[in-house]
Scaffold this active site. Structure first.
Site, PDB file in Angstrom:
ATOM      1  N   ASN A 112       0.826  -1.202   0.000  1.00 61.28           N
ATOM      2  CA  ASN A 112       0.000   0.000   0.000  1.00 61.28           C
ATOM      3  C   ASN A 112       0.864   1.257   0.000  1.00 61.28           C
ATOM      4  O   ASN A 112       1.975   1.256   0.522  1.00 61.28           O
ATOM      5  CB  ASN A 112      -0.932   0.014   1.218  1.00 61.28           C
ATOM      6  N   VAL A 113       0.307   2.293  -0.594  1.00 58.70           N
ATOM      7  CA  VAL A 113       1.037   3.565  -0.692  1.00 58.70           C
ATOM      8  C   VAL A 113       0.352   4.642   0.165  1.00 58.70           C
ATOM      9  O   VAL A 113       0.727   5.799   0.137  1.00 58.70           O
ATOM     10  CB  VAL A 113       1.104   4.036  -2.174  1.00 58.70           C
ATOM     11  N   CYS A 150      17.466  14.904  -9.141  1.00 56.59           N
ATOM     12  CA  CYS A 150      18.445  14.598  -8.067  1.00 56.59           C
ATOM     13  C   CYS A 150      17.938  13.548  -7.099  1.00 56.59           C
ATOM     14  O   CYS A 150      18.610  13.242  -6.096  1.00 56.59           O
ATOM     15  CB  CYS A 150      18.766  15.892  -7.302  1.00 56.59           C
ATOM     16  N   HIS A 168       5.957  -0.412  -2.511  1.00 63.45           N
ATOM     17  CA  HIS A 168       5.502   0.328  -3.697  1.00 63.45           C
ATOM     18  C   HIS A 168       5.539   1.834  -3.480  1.00 63.45           C
ATOM     19  O   HIS A 168       4.893   2.585  -4.200  1.00 63.45           O
ATOM     20  CB  HIS A 168       4.088  -0.116  -4.096  1.00 63.45           C
ATOM     21  N   THR A 203      -4.521  -9.066   0.355  1.00 66.00           N
ATOM     22  CA  THR A 203      -3.958  -8.876  -0.980  1.00 66.00           C
ATOM     23  C   THR A 203      -4.458  -9.955  -1.926  1.00 66.00           C
ATOM     24  O   THR A 203      -4.625 -11.110  -1.540  1.00 66.00           O
ATOM     25  CB  THR A 203      -2.410  -8.861  -0.970  1.00 66.00           C
ATOM     26  N   ASN A 208      -8.217 -12.885   4.605  1.00 63.59           N
ATOM     27  CA  ASN A 208      -8.850 -12.337   3.414  1.00 63.59           C
ATOM     28  C   ASN A 208     -10.252 -12.944   3.326  1.00 63.59           C
ATOM     29  O   ASN A 208     -10.395 -14.146   3.509  1.00 63.59           O
ATOM     30  CB  ASN A 208      -8.034 -12.757   2.175  1.00 63.59           C
ATOM     31  N   GLU A 223     -11.812 -13.471   0.774  1.00 60.56           N
ATOM     32  CA  GLU A 223     -11.896 -14.289  -0.448  1.00 60.56           C
ATOM     33  C   GLU A 223     -10.669 -15.184  -0.630  1.00 60.56           C
ATOM     34  O   GLU A 223      -9.607 -14.924  -0.068  1.00 60.56           O
ATOM     35  CB  GLU A 223     -12.017 -13.355  -1.673  1.00 60.56           C
TER      36      GLU A 223
HETATM   37  C1  BV8 Z   1       8.218  -5.085 -11.753  1.00 61.99           C
HETATM   38  C2  BV8 Z   1       1.550   1.727  -6.802  1.00 61.99           C
HETATM   39  C3  BV8 Z   1      10.245  -5.687 -12.616  1.00 61.99           C
HETATM   40  C4  BV8 Z   1       0.849   2.458  -7.898  1.00 61.99           C
HETATM   41  C5  BV8 Z   1       1.399  -0.609  -7.456  1.00 61.99           C
HETATM   42  C6  BV8 Z   1       3.499  -6.288 -18.045  1.00 61.99           C
HETATM   43  C7  BV8 Z   1       4.077  -5.030 -18.109  1.00 61.99           C
HETATM   44  C8  BV8 Z   1       4.789  -4.482 -17.017  1.00 61.99           C
HETATM   45  C9  BV8 Z   1       4.914  -5.221 -15.853  1.00 61.99           C
HETATM   46  C10 BV8 Z   1       4.318  -6.464 -15.812  1.00 61.99           C
HETATM   47  C11 BV8 Z   1       3.629  -7.011 -16.885  1.00 61.99           C
HETATM   48  N1  BV8 Z   1       3.162  -8.230 -16.514  1.00 61.99           N
HETATM   49  C12 BV8 Z   1       3.526  -8.490 -15.223  1.00 61.99           C
HETATM   50  C13 BV8 Z   1       4.255  -7.441 -14.812  1.00 61.99           C
HETATM   51  C14 BV8 Z   1       4.839  -7.279 -13.510  1.00 61.99           C
HETATM   52  C15 BV8 Z   1       3.902  -6.394 -12.699  1.00 61.99           C
HETATM   53  C16 BV8 Z   1       2.761  -7.273 -12.212  1.00 61.99           C
HETATM   54  O1  BV8 Z   1       2.954  -8.076 -11.324  1.00 61.99           O
HETATM   55  N2  BV8 Z   1       1.566  -7.107 -12.819  1.00 61.99           N
HETATM   56  C17 BV8 Z   1       0.438  -7.931 -12.422  1.00 61.99           C
HETATM   57  C18 BV8 Z   1      -0.829  -7.085 -12.451  1.00 61.99           C
HETATM   58  C19 BV8 Z   1       0.360  -9.133 -13.347  1.00 61.99           C
HETATM   59  N3  BV8 Z   1       4.689  -5.894 -11.603  1.00 61.99           N
HETATM   60  C20 BV8 Z   1       5.362  -4.747 -11.774  1.00 61.99           C
HETATM   61  O2  BV8 Z   1       5.319  -4.036 -12.751  1.00 61.99           O
HETATM   62  C21 BV8 Z   1       6.272  -4.408 -10.602  1.00 61.99           C
HETATM   63  N4  BV8 Z   1       7.575  -4.144 -11.094  1.00 61.99           N
HETATM   64  O3  BV8 Z   1       7.800  -6.183 -11.974  1.00 61.99           O
HETATM   65  O4  BV8 Z   1       9.410  -4.654 -12.144  1.00 61.99           O
HETATM   66  C22 BV8 Z   1      10.980  -5.166 -13.724  1.00 61.99           C
HETATM   67  C23 BV8 Z   1      10.928  -3.807 -14.010  1.00 61.99           C
HETATM   68  C24 BV8 Z   1      11.676  -3.355 -15.052  1.00 61.99           C
HETATM   69  C25 BV8 Z   1      12.423  -4.271 -15.789  1.00 61.99           C
HETATM   70  C26 BV8 Z   1      12.419  -5.617 -15.468  1.00 61.99           C
HETATM   71  C27 BV8 Z   1      11.686  -6.077 -14.449  1.00 61.99           C
HETATM   72  C28 BV8 Z   1       5.780  -3.150  -9.913  1.00 61.99           C
HETATM   73  C29 BV8 Z   1       4.469  -3.450  -9.228  1.00 61.99           C
HETATM   74  C30 BV8 Z   1       4.054  -2.242  -8.406  1.00 61.99           C
HETATM   75  C31 BV8 Z   1       2.942  -1.518  -9.118  1.00 61.99           C
HETATM   76  N5  BV8 Z   1       2.433  -0.462  -8.225  1.00 61.99           N
HETATM   77  N6  BV8 Z   1       0.969   0.398  -6.693  1.00 61.99           N
HETATM   78  C32 BV8 Z   1      -0.543   2.859  -7.458  1.00 61.99           C
HETATM   79  O5  BV8 Z   1      -0.926   2.598  -6.298  1.00 61.99           O
HETATM   80  O6  BV8 Z   1      -1.234   3.457  -8.304  1.00 61.99           O
HETATM   81  S1  BV8 Z   1       0.623  -2.120  -7.384  1.00 61.99           S
HETATM   82  C33 BV8 Z   1      -0.941  -1.979  -6.777  1.00 61.99           C
HETATM   83  O7  BV8 Z   1      -1.447  -3.328  -6.737  1.00 61.99           O
HETATM   84  C34 BV8 Z   1      -1.031  -1.501  -5.327  1.00 61.99           C
HETATM   85  O8  BV8 Z   1       0.227  -1.252  -4.734  1.00 61.99           O
HETATM   86  C35 BV8 Z   1      -1.658  -2.685  -4.627  1.00 61.99           C
HETATM   87  O9  BV8 Z   1      -1.243  -2.789  -3.344  1.00 61.99           O
HETATM   88  C36 BV8 Z   1      -1.119  -3.779  -5.457  1.00 61.99           C
HETATM   89  C37 BV8 Z   1      -1.653  -5.149  -5.246  1.00 61.99           C
HETATM   90  O10 BV8 Z   1      -3.032  -5.074  -5.134  1.00 61.99           O
HETATM   91  P1  BV8 Z   1      -3.630  -5.547  -3.714  1.00 61.99           P
HETATM   92  O11 BV8 Z   1      -2.944  -4.775  -2.650  1.00 61.99           O
HETATM   93  O12 BV8 Z   1      -3.575  -7.028  -3.621  1.00 61.99           O
HETATM   94  O13 BV8 Z   1      -5.104  -5.013  -3.807  1.00 61.99           O
HETATM   95  P2  BV8 Z   1      -6.313  -5.684  -4.613  1.00 61.99           P
HETATM   96  O14 BV8 Z   1      -7.365  -4.640  -4.755  1.00 61.99           O
HETATM   97  O15 BV8 Z   1      -5.779  -6.384  -5.825  1.00 61.99           O
HETATM   98  O16 BV8 Z   1      -6.836  -6.847  -3.631  1.00 61.99           O
HETATM   99  C38 BV8 Z   1      -7.439  -6.501  -2.401  1.00 61.99           C
HETATM  100  C39 BV8 Z   1      -7.581  -7.790  -1.626  1.00 61.99           C
HETATM  101  O17 BV8 Z   1      -8.083  -7.469  -0.339  1.00 61.99           O
HETATM  102  C40 BV8 Z   1      -8.555  -8.768  -2.243  1.00 61.99           C
HETATM  103  O18 BV8 Z   1      -8.006 -10.083  -2.193  1.00 61.99           O
HETATM  104  C41 BV8 Z   1      -9.786  -8.684  -1.333  1.00 61.99           C
HETATM  105  O19 BV8 Z   1     -10.448  -9.936  -1.218  1.00 61.99           O
HETATM  106  C42 BV8 Z   1      -9.147  -8.341  -0.014  1.00 61.99           C
HETATM  107  N7  BV8 Z   1      -9.993  -7.603   0.934  1.00 61.99           N
HETATM  108  C43 BV8 Z   1     -11.018  -6.749   0.662  1.00 61.99           C
HETATM  109  N8  BV8 Z   1     -11.519  -6.265   1.837  1.00 61.99           N
HETATM  110  C44 BV8 Z   1     -10.772  -6.815   2.831  1.00 61.99           C
HETATM  111  C45 BV8 Z   1      -9.813  -7.664   2.263  1.00 61.99           C
HETATM  112  N9  BV8 Z   1      -8.935  -8.363   3.004  1.00 61.99           N
HETATM  113  C46 BV8 Z   1      -9.002  -8.219   4.343  1.00 61.99           C
HETATM  114  N10 BV8 Z   1      -9.890  -7.415   4.958  1.00 61.99           N
HETATM  115  C47 BV8 Z   1     -10.791  -6.713   4.237  1.00 61.99           C
HETATM  116  N11 BV8 Z   1     -11.683  -5.909   4.879  1.00 61.99           N
HETATM  117 ZN    ZN Z   2      16.129  17.799  -7.335  1.00 62.69          ZN
END
Ligand code: BV8
Ligand code: ZN
Length: 248
Positions: free
Chosen positions: A109-110, A137, A126, A196, A221, A223
């Site tokens: 989370n951010v 810089c 993240h 997550t 979670n 789910e």
């Molecule tokens: C990387 C900041 C390596 C931004 C975020 C194609 C192109 C480019 C990259 C990729 C690609 N294919 C795959 C990738 C890699 C990609 C990736 O994994 N994509 C996925 C979607 C397939 N990863 C990256 O790009 C990462 N970097 O791989 O670099 C690299 C780089 C260069 C060269 C070579 C290699 C960077 C990933 C970081 C992205 N930034 N956030 C912003 O916030 O806008 S990610 C974003 O998703 C958030 O940070 C978030 O935290 C994260 C994950 O989501 P979740 O936290 O799980 O949230 P979500 O809504 O999905 O799920 C919520 C869950 O909570 C559910 O399960 C639900 O049931 C549950 N829930 C609901 N209520 C509750 C609950 N649980 C408990 N209690 C409750 N009450």
């Molecule tokens: Zn600067």
């Protein structure tokens, strides 16, 4: 829900926590859901913005293509977060900080809510939506101290343009944060994965790494997720309700 508590006792989790020397917690957007922060894949209003799926507007290429639009997107996100406060899940995890010889919290989370709840040394995998980073810089400043009418903000130290200090899709995670998270996950006795969907890598790989290294893996979670089938215990409920009930 007595049967839930019963399953917690039956699972031996209580005993594991009492004996644990090192606990690692990975959180995602679900831990902030009860604070009113929309999740990404639950269909919340941050899943799509101005017709763009969030992983398009939050992708590395956008910084070079349209930095002003990236700021508009993150100004919107901060606007949503203004009224969000930590919930009992954040508060419980903050209390755990001093309950074990070694405790590590890594978050995807951010939103900064873990730190606001009292957690210290949070590994922000993240980045943080409240920080800006200079493209020239690498200087970092609190966005709340910048003139909101100047977008992109300008670096105080060198006058360079600034970007949100957040890891976008396609960008590397901060090296030292990632290395520490990977090391702590690999030496944990108990690993919690809270709120997550476990599909964003490399963060989503941490619980499996902990499990491979021998950790007792607990999912919190409502789910199922791709991690559920390797977990030792899955607590199917909301983090803000489940975590405060875990006594040990
Ligand atoms: C990387 C900041 C390596 C931004 C975020 C194609 C192109 C480019 C990259 C990729 C690609 N294919 C795959 C990738 C890699 C990609 C990736 O994994 N994509 C996925 C979607 C397939 N990863 C990256 O790009 C990462 N970097 O791989 O670099 C690299 C780089 C260069 C060269 C070579 C290699 C960077 C990933 C970081 C992205 N930034 N956030 C912003 O916030 O806008 S990610 C974003 O998703 C958030 O940070 C978030 O935290 C994260 C994950 O989501 P979740 O936290 O799980 O949230 P979500 O809504 O999905 O799920 C919520 C869950 O909570 C559910 O399960 C639900 O049931 C549950 N829930 C609901 N209520 C509750 C609950 N649980 C408990 N209690 C409750 N009450
Ligand atoms: Zn600067």
């Amino acid at each position: 829900m007595p049967e839930k508590e019963e399953s917690v006792n039956a699972s031996g989790l209580r005993g594991r926590l009492r004996a644990a020397r090192s606990v690692f917690v990975l959180t995602g957007a679900g831990v902030s859901a009860e604070s009113g922060v929309p999740t990404f894949r639950g269909g919340g209003q941050t899943a799509v913005w101005k017709g763009m799926p969030f992983d398009v507007i939050s992708s590395a290429g956008m910084v070079g293509r349209d930095l002003a639009l990236v700021w508009e997107w993150f100004d919107y996100r901060r606007g949503v977060l203004q009224s969000c406060r930590p919930n009992p899940a954040h508060e419980t995890i903050a209390r755990w900080q001093t309950s074990f010889p070694q405790f590590t919290l890594a978050t995807q989370n951010v939103d900064g809510l873990h730190t606001e709840a009292g957690s210290r040394g949070v590994l922000e995998l993240h980045g943080n939506v409240w920080r800006a980073r200079c493209l020239n810089c690498e200087g970092r400043e609190d966005v709340r101290e910048k003139d909101a009418s100047v977008r992109p903000p300008v670096c105080r130290a060198c006058g360079g343009l600034m970007r949100p200090d957040v890891v976008l899709f396609g960008e590397m995670l901060p090296e030292e944060v990632w290395v520490e998270a990977a090391e702590r996950a690999a030496t944990a006795d108990v690993c919690f994965v809270v709120g997550t969907s476990a599909i964003v890598y490399p963060a989503a790989g941490l619980p499996a790494a902990a499990k491979r290294a021998g950790a007792f893996l607990v999912e919190v979670n409502p789910e199922e997720t791709p991690l559920s089938n390797i977990c030792d215990v899955t607590l199917r409920g909301a983090a803000g309700e489940v975590l405060p009930r875990l006594e040990f």
